[in-house]
Design a protein around this motif. Sequence first.
Motif, mmCIF file in Angstrom:
data_model
loop_
_atom_site.group_PDB
_atom_site.id
_atom_site.type_symbol
_atom_site.label_atom_id
_atom_site.label_comp_id
_atom_site.label_asym_id
_atom_site.label_seq_id
_atom_site.Cartn_x
_atom_site.Cartn_y
_atom_site.Cartn_z
ATOM 1 N N ALA A 193 -36.677 16.613 -4.261
ATOM 2 C CA ALA A 193 -36.117 17.872 -3.785
ATOM 3 C C ALA A 193 -36.059 17.934 -2.259
ATOM 4 O O ALA A 193 -36.871 17.308 -1.562
ATOM 5 C CB ALA A 193 -36.940 19.050 -4.310
ATOM 6 N N TYR A 194 -35.100 18.693 -1.760
ATOM 7 C CA TYR A 194 -35.051 19.045 -0.334
ATOM 8 C C TYR A 194 -36.200 20.017 -0.094
ATOM 9 O O TYR A 194 -36.285 21.066 -0.731
ATOM 10 C CB TYR A 194 -33.710 19.684 -0.017
ATOM 11 C CG TYR A 194 -33.564 20.194 1.393
ATOM 12 C CD1 TYR A 194 -33.233 19.333 2.436
ATOM 13 C CD2 TYR A 194 -33.750 21.538 1.682
ATOM 14 C CE1 TYR A 194 -33.085 19.803 3.730
ATOM 15 C CE2 TYR A 194 -33.604 22.025 2.973
ATOM 16 C CZ TYR A 194 -33.279 21.146 3.995
ATOM 17 O OH TYR A 194 -33.135 21.616 5.279
ATOM 18 N N ALA A 195 -37.106 19.687 0.817
ATOM 19 C CA ALA A 195 -38.347 20.450 0.966
ATOM 20 C C ALA A 195 -38.504 20.958 2.396
ATOM 21 O O ALA A 195 -38.436 20.179 3.356
ATOM 22 C CB ALA A 195 -39.543 19.575 0.593
ATOM 23 N N ARG A 196 -38.743 22.267 2.538
ATOM 24 C CA ARG A 196 -38.963 22.877 3.855
ATOM 25 C C ARG A 196 -40.074 23.913 3.751
ATOM 26 O O ARG A 196 -40.170 24.647 2.759
ATOM 27 C CB ARG A 196 -37.695 23.582 4.349
ATOM 28 C CG ARG A 196 -36.529 22.675 4.679
ATOM 29 C CD ARG A 196 -36.598 22.097 6.081
ATOM 30 N NE ARG A 196 -36.527 23.110 7.133
ATOM 31 C CZ ARG A 196 -35.383 23.591 7.640
ATOM 32 N NH1 ARG A 196 -34.213 23.159 7.159
ATOM 33 N NH2 ARG A 196 -35.393 24.471 8.612
ATOM 34 N N THR A 197 -40.899 23.975 4.757
ATOM 35 C CA THR A 197 -41.886 25.040 4.894
ATOM 36 C C THR A 197 -41.545 25.847 6.140
ATOM 37 O O THR A 197 -41.404 25.272 7.235
ATOM 38 C CB THR A 197 -43.310 24.470 5.011
ATOM 39 O OG1 THR A 197 -43.623 23.741 3.818
ATOM 40 C CG2 THR A 197 -44.328 25.594 5.187
ATOM 41 N N ILE A 198 -41.398 27.157 5.967
ATOM 42 C CA ILE A 198 -40.924 28.024 7.048
ATOM 43 C C ILE A 198 -42.011 29.031 7.414
ATOM 44 O O ILE A 198 -42.504 29.776 6.546
ATOM 45 C CB ILE A 198 -39.634 28.760 6.629
ATOM 46 C CG1 ILE A 198 -38.551 27.759 6.228
ATOM 47 C CG2 ILE A 198 -39.160 29.675 7.755
ATOM 48 C CD1 ILE A 198 -38.181 26.773 7.305
ATOM 49 N N ALA B 283 -27.891 21.883 -0.188
ATOM 50 C CA ALA B 283 -28.444 20.754 -0.936
ATOM 51 C C ALA B 283 -28.203 20.929 -2.435
ATOM 52 O O ALA B 283 -27.820 19.982 -3.129
ATOM 53 C CB ALA B 283 -29.946 20.626 -0.658
ATOM 54 N N VAL B 284 -28.408 22.148 -2.926
ATOM 55 C CA VAL B 284 -28.199 22.421 -4.350
ATOM 56 C C VAL B 284 -26.740 22.190 -4.729
ATOM 57 O O VAL B 284 -26.434 21.606 -5.775
ATOM 58 C CB VAL B 284 -28.642 23.858 -4.687
ATOM 59 C CG1 VAL B 284 -28.204 24.250 -6.099
ATOM 60 C CG2 VAL B 284 -30.153 23.992 -4.550
#
Length: 563
Positions: A521-526, A542-543
Amino acid sequence: MLNALQDWGVSYLFCNLGSDHPALIESFAKAKAQNRQIPEVIMCPHEFAALSAAHGHALLSGRAQGVIVHTDVGTQNMGGSLHNIQRSRVPAFIFAGETPFTLEGELQGGRNSHINHLQNVYDQRGIVRSYVKWDYEIRTGKNVKQLVNRGMQLAHSEPMGPVYLTGAREILEEEVSPSENVSAEWKPVEKIPLPLLAVEQIVSALIQARNPLIITSYLGRNTDAVPQLVQFCEKLAVPVIEQHATHMNFPGDHPFHLGYQGGTLLSEADAILVMDCDVPWVSSISKPSDACKVFYIDSDPLKEEIPLWYLQNTTFYRADCGEALKLLNEYVRRIDLQTERFTERRHRFTELHKRQRHEWKLREKAPSGDTITSEWLTACLRNVTDDETIFMNETITNAGVVSQHLPRNKPATMFVNGGTSLGWSGSAAFGAKLARPETTVVNLTGDGSYLFGEPSAVYWMTRRYQAPLLTVIYNNRGWNATKMNLLKLYPDGIAKRDDRYWVNFDQPADLAKIAEASGGAYARTIKRPDELQEALQAGMEAVKKGQSAVIDVHLPTISQQID
């Protein structure tokens, strides 16, 4: 058995296969080799995920899907997902093998491993009996189609729910002759209409009332009932509250939509129509006056599967709400309505709707510091989605914020777990994506729910079966629901004074990276407000390209406890 499920229009078998399933696996292979149509097999690395996925698919398709689990241990691994699907009134057909019952090679399929002994329990079906509409075991292969037909008929009859069938290996090995498709003869029970006398009484009470009210939670599971409710409310100028809504029941921007909590609307009401709602109010907190007339329409109006349940001063009707609304609208069309009364009500409720929405809008302003609010997060999410987007909402303590700031106007575009076992939304979103592959599906979850939901299994499945999801985590680093319940009973207690709740994750995991590792998965923490909108947009892109995305958004932490 597989042919019978195919006859019923089952699309998928969500499977976690084990030593009890050789005959099934051989049947899968035989069907492939012979190019014969059976439901598609979906491998699920965890049984909770398997049943939750079947739950999500059925919400969109309206049809029970198959779930296959391994003996007693796989049955137990379904855990809270069985509670969820039962409380949500969603159909499912669950099959579990049972350990072989012969020991010395007497029959094909007999015991040939030490685990066959360890998985022998006194009452495997008893594990699920409190949560299913029907349970049975296959005793001969000769009537297996009848058993599937019986189970599916019950699963699709109101109130709908899961059914559970078992079979030992020796029985599954039995050779039988093919039989014809007679599933059409096993129709679910027809929908029950509302008695005509009740139609007259309900309409009369709502017309005469100064403060009428309609309360619902899941009327929108029948999408055709939503425009019927709109028509009825517009004709009589009656407002709607979606109490703990599990579906989109009434357009969020409609002037007669007055929110998600009763409050003074409930206490001031003099006539209430409750439609498809398990808990319209909690009497210890707020309830209607004794003078209020309350009418309750539901396919299970007395909640027969809940041991202790009671609403005072209420008239109950067992009926289908969609059919009831057709009769109510037909009756209203035939009577002469006093325009002045309804003009006043329309104006009053419309103004209340405007004030309510204005107050909500004020909370959406961009944060001035580094703190991301749940209102701002939801408003940003609204900017990257559209009216067609399907949401699975398991944000728990932020669910009210999501409802207020992400209003839905199209039926079947917002779903909430009808049960209370957390972790449902990820797999449910996966099942929904299989049911509607052309539609964007978004999973909204809290950090606790995300971890409960077996995320490594969820994102493995989304990549394996090309069903990409956008997941947004409302991350307050702990179990806020537990803290809030404590504060209801001990608002000035020592736990509050000393900030000791034992609910916070003071060493937070990198939640998005779990999905990246297990499912690419495309992973980000904001953590900063100025990064949020771009991250959500990148996740959505990405989806659209076929890759799941998880955006972990840090909200204010709920506790600083470190010991």
